[in-house]
Design a protein around this motif. Structure first.
Motif, PDB file in Angstrom:
ATOM      1  N   GLN A  91       0.854  -1.313   0.060  1.00  0.00           N
ATOM      2  CA  GLN A  91       0.265   0.038  -0.119  1.00  0.00           C
ATOM      3  C   GLN A  91       0.952   1.387  -0.103  1.00  0.00           C
ATOM      4  N   GLN A  92       1.951   1.284   0.861  1.00  0.00           N
ATOM      5  CA  GLN A  92       2.696   2.362   0.897  1.00  0.00           C
ATOM      6  C   GLN A  92       3.514   2.675  -0.438  1.00  0.00           C
ATOM      7  N   GLU A  98       1.483   6.840  -6.885  1.00  0.00           N
ATOM      8  CA  GLU A  98       0.360   7.397  -7.303  1.00  0.00           C
ATOM      9  C   GLU A  98       0.466   8.761  -7.039  1.00  0.00           C
ATOM     10  N   LYS A  99       1.373   9.192  -6.149  1.00  0.00           N
ATOM     11  CA  LYS A  99       1.680  10.732  -5.742  1.00  0.00           C
ATOM     12  C   LYS A  99       2.678  11.202  -6.947  1.00  0.00           C
ATOM     13  N   THR A 100       3.591  10.313  -7.180  1.00  0.00           N
ATOM     14  CA  THR A 100       4.405  10.834  -8.269  1.00  0.00           C
ATOM     15  C   THR A 100       3.851  10.890  -9.593  1.00  0.00           C
ATOM     16  N   LEU A 101       2.783  10.066  -9.984  1.00  0.00           N
ATOM     17  CA  LEU A 101       2.122  10.049 -11.218  1.00  0.00           C
ATOM     18  C   LEU A 101       1.204  11.081 -11.442  1.00  0.00           C
ATOM     19  N   GLU A 110      -5.085   5.827 -16.617  1.00  0.00           N
ATOM     20  CA  GLU A 110      -3.851   5.361 -16.761  1.00  0.00           C
ATOM     21  C   GLU A 110      -2.878   4.730 -15.827  1.00  0.00           C
ATOM     22  N   ARG A 111      -3.302   5.449 -14.543  1.00  0.00           N
ATOM     23  CA  ARG A 111      -2.609   4.943 -13.368  1.00  0.00           C
ATOM     24  C   ARG A 111      -3.220   3.537 -12.922  1.00  0.00           C
ATOM     25  N   PRO A 112      -2.072   2.780 -12.200  1.00  0.00           N
ATOM     26  CA  PRO A 112      -2.339   1.720 -11.672  1.00  0.00           C
ATOM     27  C   PRO A 112      -3.586   1.636 -10.538  1.00  0.00           C
ATOM     28  N   PRO A 113      -4.342   0.581 -10.643  1.00  0.00           N
ATOM     29  CA  PRO A 113      -5.476   0.523  -9.424  1.00  0.00           C
ATOM     30  C   PRO A 113      -4.911   0.243  -7.967  1.00  0.00           C
TER      31      PRO A 113
END
Length: 116
Positions: A91-92, A98-101, A110-113
């Motif tokens: 999760q971390q 997620e923050k970077t993308l 387009e981001r991973p779930p």
């Protein structure tokens, strides 16, 4: 002798506390309490250490979160169980990615779930 035995220690503790409470007719309220133990910045040899928000300074420190289950009665407080909390590393990693993308402007589709 006890190191080799595969006994459910937390279950035995819970059962013994239940027997003592029933035997003496003790009634109370079960609560869960967590304690933050801040440590130095270099904590390579301490288990269950992760970054936590330090309430005193407002910054982040490496620390351990000890979670305890207590029975609070009118006369006494009895510990019944405890364990260390550690965030899920998968999760971390996902949150960091997620923050970077998001910063790069990648659309959500387009981001991973998030992991299960």
């Amino acid at each position: 002798m006890f190191r080799c035995a595969k006994l459910p220690w937390s279950g035995l503790l819970r059962a013994s506390v239940t027997v003592v409470l029933a035997r003496y007719g003790i009634q109370g309220v079960w609560i869960v309490d967590d304690v933050l133990n801040p440590h130095a910045k270099v904590t390579q040899r301490i288990s269950y250490v992760h970054k936590v928000k330090h309430p005193g300074s407002g910054g982040f420190v490496n620390g351990q979160s000890l979670v305890m289950r207590l029975l609070v009665t009118e006369a006494v407080i009895l510990p019944a169980n405890f364990g260390f909390y550690q965030p899920d590393p998968v999760q971390q990693r996902w949150r960091r990615e997620e923050k970077t993308l998001r910063r790069r402007g990648v659309p959500k589709r387009e981001r991973p779930p998030p992991p299960a």
